[in-house]
Enzyme design. Structure first.
Site, PDB file in Angstrom:
ATOM      1  N   LYS A 192       0.872  -1.186   0.000  1.00  0.00           N
ATOM      2  CA  LYS A 192       0.000   0.000   0.000  1.00  0.00           C
ATOM      3  C   LYS A 192       0.901   1.224   0.000  1.00  0.00           C
ATOM      4  CE  LYS A 192      -1.810   3.068   2.015  1.00  0.00           C
ATOM      5  NZ  LYS A 192      -1.575   4.502   1.636  1.00  0.00           N
ATOM      6  N   GLU A 267       9.814   1.674  10.671  1.00  0.00           N
ATOM      7  CA  GLU A 267      10.944   2.564  10.387  1.00  0.00           C
ATOM      8  C   GLU A 267      10.354   3.969  10.376  1.00  0.00           C
ATOM      9  OE1 GLU A 267      13.255   4.931   9.238  1.00  0.00           O
ATOM     10  OE2 GLU A 267      13.019   4.189   7.176  1.00  0.00           O
ATOM     11  N   CYS A 301      14.422  10.401   6.387  1.00  0.00           N
ATOM     12  CA  CYS A 301      14.223  10.145   7.821  1.00  0.00           C
ATOM     13  C   CYS A 301      15.502  10.344   8.626  1.00  0.00           C
ATOM     14  CB  CYS A 301      13.641   8.757   8.041  1.00  0.00           C
ATOM     15  SG  CYS A 301      14.542   7.482   7.189  1.00  0.00           S
ATOM     16  N   GLU A 398      10.101  16.526  14.102  1.00  0.00           N
ATOM     17  CA  GLU A 398      10.664  16.247  12.779  1.00  0.00           C
ATOM     18  C   GLU A 398      10.049  17.230  11.778  1.00  0.00           C
ATOM     19  OE1 GLU A 398       9.593  12.498  10.812  1.00  0.00           O
ATOM     20  OE2 GLU A 398      11.713  12.297  10.323  1.00  0.00           O
TER      21      GLU A 398
HETATM   22  P1  NDP Z   1       2.286   8.814   7.326  1.00  0.00           P
HETATM   23  O1  NDP Z   1       3.049   8.076   8.333  1.00  0.00           O
HETATM   24  O2  NDP Z   1       0.886   9.168   7.632  1.00  0.00           O
HETATM   25  O3  NDP Z   1       2.262   7.957   5.967  1.00  0.00           O
HETATM   26  C1  NDP Z   1       3.069   6.842   5.680  1.00  0.00           C
HETATM   27  C2  NDP Z   1       2.219   5.712   5.110  1.00  0.00           C
HETATM   28  O4  NDP Z   1       1.295   5.255   6.098  1.00  0.00           O
HETATM   29  C3  NDP Z   1       1.367   6.120   3.924  1.00  0.00           C
HETATM   30  O5  NDP Z   1       1.251   5.044   3.008  1.00  0.00           O
HETATM   31  C4  NDP Z   1       0.051   6.425   4.589  1.00  0.00           C
HETATM   32  O6  NDP Z   1      -0.997   6.414   3.678  1.00  0.00           O
HETATM   33  C5  NDP Z   1      -0.027   5.285   5.586  1.00  0.00           C
HETATM   34  N1  NDP Z   1      -0.971   5.473   6.687  1.00  0.00           N
HETATM   35  C6  NDP Z   1      -1.445   6.626   7.223  1.00  0.00           C
HETATM   36  N2  NDP Z   1      -2.295   6.369   8.243  1.00  0.00           N
HETATM   37  C7  NDP Z   1      -2.368   5.020   8.364  1.00  0.00           C
HETATM   38  C8  NDP Z   1      -3.060   4.127   9.230  1.00  0.00           C
HETATM   39  N3  NDP Z   1      -3.867   4.576  10.201  1.00  0.00           N
HETATM   40  N4  NDP Z   1      -2.887   2.803   9.075  1.00  0.00           N
HETATM   41  C9  NDP Z   1      -2.084   2.320   8.134  1.00  0.00           C
HETATM   42  N5  NDP Z   1      -1.393   3.108   7.249  1.00  0.00           N
HETATM   43  C10 NDP Z   1      -1.533   4.434   7.372  1.00  0.00           C
HETATM   44  O7  NDP Z   1       3.118  10.089   6.888  1.00  0.00           O
HETATM   45  P2  NDP Z   1       2.593  11.448   6.222  1.00  0.00           P
HETATM   46  O8  NDP Z   1       2.521  11.250   4.764  1.00  0.00           O
HETATM   47  O9  NDP Z   1       1.331  11.901   6.896  1.00  0.00           O
HETATM   48  O10 NDP Z   1       3.770  12.462   6.587  1.00  0.00           O
HETATM   49  C11 NDP Z   1       3.754  13.133   7.841  1.00  0.00           C
HETATM   50  C12 NDP Z   1       5.122  13.161   8.469  1.00  0.00           C
HETATM   51  O11 NDP Z   1       5.617  11.840   8.635  1.00  0.00           O
HETATM   52  C13 NDP Z   1       6.207  13.849   7.639  1.00  0.00           C
HETATM   53  O12 NDP Z   1       6.165  15.223   7.794  1.00  0.00           O
HETATM   54  C14 NDP Z   1       7.442  13.227   8.207  1.00  0.00           C
HETATM   55  O13 NDP Z   1       7.794  13.901   9.383  1.00  0.00           O
HETATM   56  C15 NDP Z   1       7.024  11.815   8.549  1.00  0.00           C
HETATM   57  N6  NDP Z   1       7.432  10.823   7.503  1.00  0.00           N
HETATM   58  C16 NDP Z   1       8.503  10.029   7.771  1.00  0.00           C
HETATM   59  C17 NDP Z   1       8.959   9.155   6.809  1.00  0.00           C
HETATM   60  C18 NDP Z   1      10.149   8.278   7.046  1.00  0.00           C
HETATM   61  O14 NDP Z   1      10.844   7.910   6.092  1.00  0.00           O
HETATM   62  N7  NDP Z   1      10.409   7.862   8.272  1.00  0.00           N
HETATM   63  C19 NDP Z   1       8.330   9.069   5.475  1.00  0.00           C
HETATM   64  C20 NDP Z   1       7.167   9.910   5.331  1.00  0.00           C
HETATM   65  C21 NDP Z   1       6.760  10.769   6.318  1.00  0.00           C
HETATM   66  P3  NDP Z   1      -1.458   7.801   2.958  1.00  0.00           P
HETATM   67  O15 NDP Z   1      -0.252   8.624   2.735  1.00  0.00           O
HETATM   68  O16 NDP Z   1      -2.060   7.299   1.714  1.00  0.00           O
HETATM   69  O17 NDP Z   1      -2.406   8.442   3.925  1.00  0.00           O
END
Ligand code: NDP
Length: 500
Positions: A192, A267, A301, A398
């Site tokens: 996903k 992660e 990250c 972050e």
């Molecule tokens: P999220 O953690 O929300 O998104 C990451 C993934 O999780 C996406 O595929 C998202 O889907 C999915 N997701 C969201 N909610 C759920 C849930 N309840 N159950 C299962 N899967 C879920 O990150 P964001 O895109 O909202 O970004 C916000 C912040 O997260 C950033 O500003 C950054 O600080 C951090 N981040 C960290 C990353 C890393 O590499 N460690 C990568 C990305 C973000 P969808 O996007 O379709 O909602």
């Protein structure tokens, strides 16, 4: 097809999902618009999968996992599937890189030379592991004597159906990072991707079919995290969630996984320090500190988002990093001279803008940047904030943007406490010429990876993950075997009188 500067024509995959080896529509027919972050133009649509769509995909993955043909497939042949996929990515790497740049915004050179290369390397690295699963042979010490002797062996069994939930910062690389170890160790997968950047994962689906993966072994559903992602986490037939993303979502996944006792690897976020000691070679440390934060527009990250510098060299280092930041060219990822693309979405731009504004309100001083770029697109100017203090919000949250907060260190004995003064524990770098200081300090940092005189070097052979709120478990290296397999012990009694 979408046309971009320099004559790039980018083929857009259809708004469908890959379930059981077939491309299909969502049951409810709802779609999500996808925008080019550099122009804000709508470029595509993807399916908003419902729980019923996710159920179809999980059922397909479960059937594929249970099928005798998958159970009996030789480990080496699972490795060959991954190698074939690597060869197809190699063939289509230019196309895939253009699609990544269009969808995520990152410069084409980065998509082509970092993201595509990582995806191919990961497929080959994990493909090699497929034939190297091994257990142990154990002599037992029973507390009774029944005239027998006891032995046991362990074998490593795949965990079963894996849900791979991936973010938008390295979309194709992250999808491969979840599917490659799963397939190598005999699991099946439902991926996903983030709805912000799903397009290369859908193109990957086309290559998965072409490579001849058995039906249902890799399924791709698109959609919102709270809907499709949550349905994957809640599904009882999913035995493990491999997740990369925010700490908040990781915490929700961990809590929800308790109900079905799923295995999870998380992660998550970071607030990694770049530590520059007074004896560092500044010709390396200044560009090193800039490179720790600005690539991928800071959406990494492990980005070095806190710059801790000994007070005697603080001005020289921060001004040097600010000069390099000001020289970075911002713009469309299709312009070959551009070094920084836009942030991925309007939401991310708002988040970065709000955190920096709050930091300035709390007393941080921008040496450069500090604002979004004028005009269309989600561009944020590379920013160096001086005068950082540990009590500021931006010292702890972050940002996930091209923003570094610099803090002077008056007494080197405070470095350990300052560096570890964060809820996160993903990475840290130390810049010094003194090998004693480097290793003594490395041993004191509470995080998953410490770099010395470098930053952000990730290698598939090196375990990767975080302590504290940065996550749970490790990816890469030998550690990954434990993430996708479980030991099964087989105990036997041998009759000692057999040769009497
Ligand atoms: P999220 O953690 O929300 O998104 C990451 C993934 O999780 C996406 O595929 C998202 O889907 C999915 N997701 C969201 N909610 C759920 C849930 N309840 N159950 C299962 N899967 C879920 O990150 P964001 O895109 O909202 O970004 C916000 C912040 O997260 C950033 O500003 C950054 O600080 C951090 N981040 C960290 C990353 C890393 O590499 N460690 C990568 C990305 C973000 P969808 O996007 O379709 O909602």
């Amino acid at each position: 097809m979408i046309e971009r500067a320099g004559g790039s024509a980018v083929r857009i995959p259809a708004a469908r999902m890959l379930i059981d080896g077939q491309w299909c529509d969502g049951i409810e027919g709802r779609l999500i618009a996808v925008h080019d972050p550099a122009t804000e133009e709508k470029i595509a649509e993807v399916v908003a999968a419902t729980a019923a769509d996710v159920d179809r995909a999980v059922q397909a993955a479960h059937r594929a996992y249970e099928s005798p043909s998958w159970q009996k497939m030789r480990p080496l042949d699972r490795g060959r599937l991954l190698e074939r996929l690597a060869l197809l990515i190699e063939r289509d790497a230019d196309d895939l890189a253009r699609l990544e740049t269009l969808d995520n915004g990152k410069p084409y050179g980065v998509s082509r030379n970092v993201d595509m290369k990582f995806a191919m390397d990961a497929l080959r690295y994990y493909g090699g592991w497929s034939s190297k699963m091994a257990g142990e042979y154990i002599q037992l010490s029973p507390f009774f004597d029944d005239g027998g002797t006891y032995r046991a062996y362990t074998e490593r069994r795949p965990v079963g159906v894996v849900g791979g939930i991936t973010p938008w910062n390295f979309p194709l690389g992250q999808a491969v990072q979840k599917l490659a170890p799963a397939i190598a160790f005999g699991c099946t997968v439902v991926l996903k991707p983030s709805e912000e950047a799903s397009l290369t994962t859908l193109r990957l689906g086309e290559l998965i079919l072409e490579a001849g993966f058995p039906e249902g072994t890799v399924n791709i559903v698109t959609g919102y995290g709270h809907e499709a992602g949550q349905a994957l986490v809640d599904h009882p037939l999913v035995r493990k969630i491999a997740f990369t993303g925010s700490t908040l979502t990781g915490q929700k996944i961990l809590a929800a996984s308790a109900r079905t006792m799923k295995r999870v690897t998380l992660e998550l976020g970071g607030k990694s320090p770049t530590i520059v000691l007074a004896d560092a070679d500044l010709d390396q440390a200044i560009p090193g500190a800039a490179n720790a934060i600005f690539p991928n527009s800071g959406q990494v990250c492990t980005a070095g988002s806190r710059l801790l510098v000994e007070a005697s060299i603080f001005d020289e280092v921060t001004q040097g990093v600010a000069r390099l930041a000001q020289d970075l060219k911002l713009g469309s990822g299709f312009d070959p001279l551009v070094q920084l693309g836009p942030l991925v979405s309007a939401r991310q731009l708002d988040r970065v803008s709000a955190l920096v504004a709050k930091g300035i309100e709390e007393g941080a001083e921008p040496l450069c940047g500090g604002a979004r770029d004028a005009g269309r697109g989600y561009f944020y100017r590379p920013t160096v904030l001086s005068g950082g203090r540990p009590d500021m919000q931006i010292a702890h949250e972050e940002v996930f943007g091209p923003v570094v907060l610099a803090m002077p260190v008056q007494d080197p004995r405070d470095i350990k406490a300052l560096a570890n003064d964060t809820a996160y524990g993903l990475g840290a770098s130390i810049w010094t010429r003194d090998i004693n200081k480097a290793h003594l300090l490395a041993a004191q940092l509470d995080c998953g990876t410490v770099w010395i005189n470098t930053h952000n070097v990730l290698d598939l052979a090196m375990p990767f993950g975080g302590t504290k709120l940065s996550g749970l478990g490790r990816e890469f290296g030998t550690e990954v075997i434990h993430a996708y397999t479980e030991p099964r012990a087989v105990c036997m009694r041998l009759e000692t009188s057999a040769f009497d």
